[in-house]
Design a protein around this motif. Structure first.
Motif, short mmCIF file in Angstrom:
data_model
loop_
_atom_site.label_atom_id
_atom_site.label_comp_id
_atom_site.label_asym_id
_atom_site.label_seq_id
_atom_site.Cartn_x
_atom_site.Cartn_y
_atom_site.Cartn_z
N VAL A 179 35.35 30.50 28.29
CA VAL A 179 36.29 30.03 29.16
C VAL A 179 35.45 29.84 30.49
CG1 VAL A 179 38.47 30.70 28.27
CG2 VAL A 179 37.26 32.14 29.98
N GLU A 180 34.43 30.56 30.78
CA GLU A 180 33.56 30.69 32.03
C GLU A 180 32.27 30.76 31.68
OE1 GLU A 180 36.03 31.41 35.86
OE2 GLU A 180 36.38 33.07 34.51
N GLN A 181 31.18 30.66 32.66
CA GLN A 181 30.04 31.00 32.67
C GLN A 181 29.26 30.76 34.05
OE1 GLN A 181 27.52 29.09 29.54
NE2 GLN A 181 25.72 29.20 30.40
N GLY A 182 28.62 31.83 34.27
CA GLY A 182 27.78 31.90 35.50
C GLY A 182 27.44 33.27 35.97
N ASP A 183 26.85 33.56 37.13
CA ASP A 183 26.49 34.85 37.52
C ASP A 183 27.74 35.49 38.19
OD1 ASP A 183 26.46 34.24 40.21
OD2 ASP A 183 24.29 33.83 40.44
N HIS A 184 27.66 36.57 38.70
CA HIS A 184 29.08 37.28 39.23
C HIS A 184 29.62 36.58 40.19
CE1 HIS A 184 31.38 40.61 40.26
NE2 HIS A 184 30.95 40.55 41.30
N ALA A 185 28.41 36.31 41.22
CA ALA A 185 29.18 35.70 42.51
C ALA A 185 29.68 34.38 42.19
CB ALA A 185 27.80 35.49 43.63
N GLN A 186 29.17 33.52 41.44
CA GLN A 186 29.68 32.27 41.13
C GLN A 186 30.92 32.24 40.52
OE1 GLN A 186 26.55 31.01 38.41
NE2 GLN A 186 25.29 29.63 40.11
N LEU A 187 31.17 33.10 39.50
CA LEU A 187 32.53 33.43 38.71
C LEU A 187 33.48 33.94 39.84
CD1 LEU A 187 31.32 34.77 35.53
CD2 LEU A 187 31.92 32.55 35.96
N LEU A 188 33.23 34.64 40.66
CA LEU A 188 34.08 35.20 41.74
C LEU A 188 34.43 34.09 42.72
CD1 LEU A 188 32.94 38.86 42.51
CD2 LEU A 188 34.79 38.17 41.15
#
Length: 191
Positions: A155-164
């Motif tokens: 459902v989502e993909q990215g690094d921690h900061a991007q996902l937050l």
């Protein structure tokens, strides 16, 4: 993997390229050192000592009257969950595989043991491809890429900061885990 179609490599070759730290580490009723050496029985004593240091087991072992010759008991009953996981990490180091898989390696640990395992995972992962399967998001905040699965779907993909920043499912789970962590009871008598 590394530009190779895995359907064209042997199963044995693929298995040699992967080392796993499972959620429930299997230990044998023998010494800590022999349990670590299980990762590569032909390795030198120096390599075992290096793996012990990198897995942050050296302090624990130094405090034992029999050191690394201490027996772990049947299925590792004489060592804690965190110590079992660090033994598994030391095994992985001895295998020398380029791909490391940490399968819920901190799931059943207290905060102190989790912090020690996360530190060991960071150190061990350097120079390797590491896949970390985790429900505790605090163990993956440093990951280059986080894949968020919900009911078996990506459902989502990215690094921690991007996902937050996106405010999606990962951000919801992060906020929930942070609020649960803040509500957790503190130590008794300042311990």
């Amino acid at each position: 993997i590394d530009g190779q179609d895995i359907s064209k490599v042997s199963q044995d070759s693929l298995r040699r390229a992967i080392a796993i730290v499972p959620q429930d580490t299997v230990l044998f009723n023998t010494s800590i050192r022999e349990n670590i050496a299980y990762g590569n029985p032909s390795v030198s004593d120096e390599a075992i000592d290096r793996a012990i240091r990198m897995a942050h087991l050296d302090g624990f072992i130094a405090a034992l009257p029999q050191g690394d010759q201490t027996l772990v008991g049947e299925r590792g009953l004489k060592v804690s969950g965190g110590e079992k996981q660090r033994i598994a990490i030391a095994r992985v180091l001895l295998k020398g595989a380029p791909i490391l898989i940490f399968d819920e390696a901190t799931s059943a640990l207290d905060s102190r043991a989790e912090a020690a395992i996360v530190a060991a995972m960071r150190e061990v992962s350097s120079g390797h491809t590491s896949l970390v399967i985790a429900h505790r998001l605090s163990t993956i905040v440093d990951a280059d890429t986080i894949l968020v699965l919900d009911e078996g779907k990506l459902v989502e993909q990215g690094d921690h900061a991007q996902l937050l920043q996106r405010g999606g499912r990962y951000a919801e789970l992060w906020a929930l885990q942070q609020s649960e962590h803040e509500k957790a009871p503190g130590p008794i008598n300042g311990e």
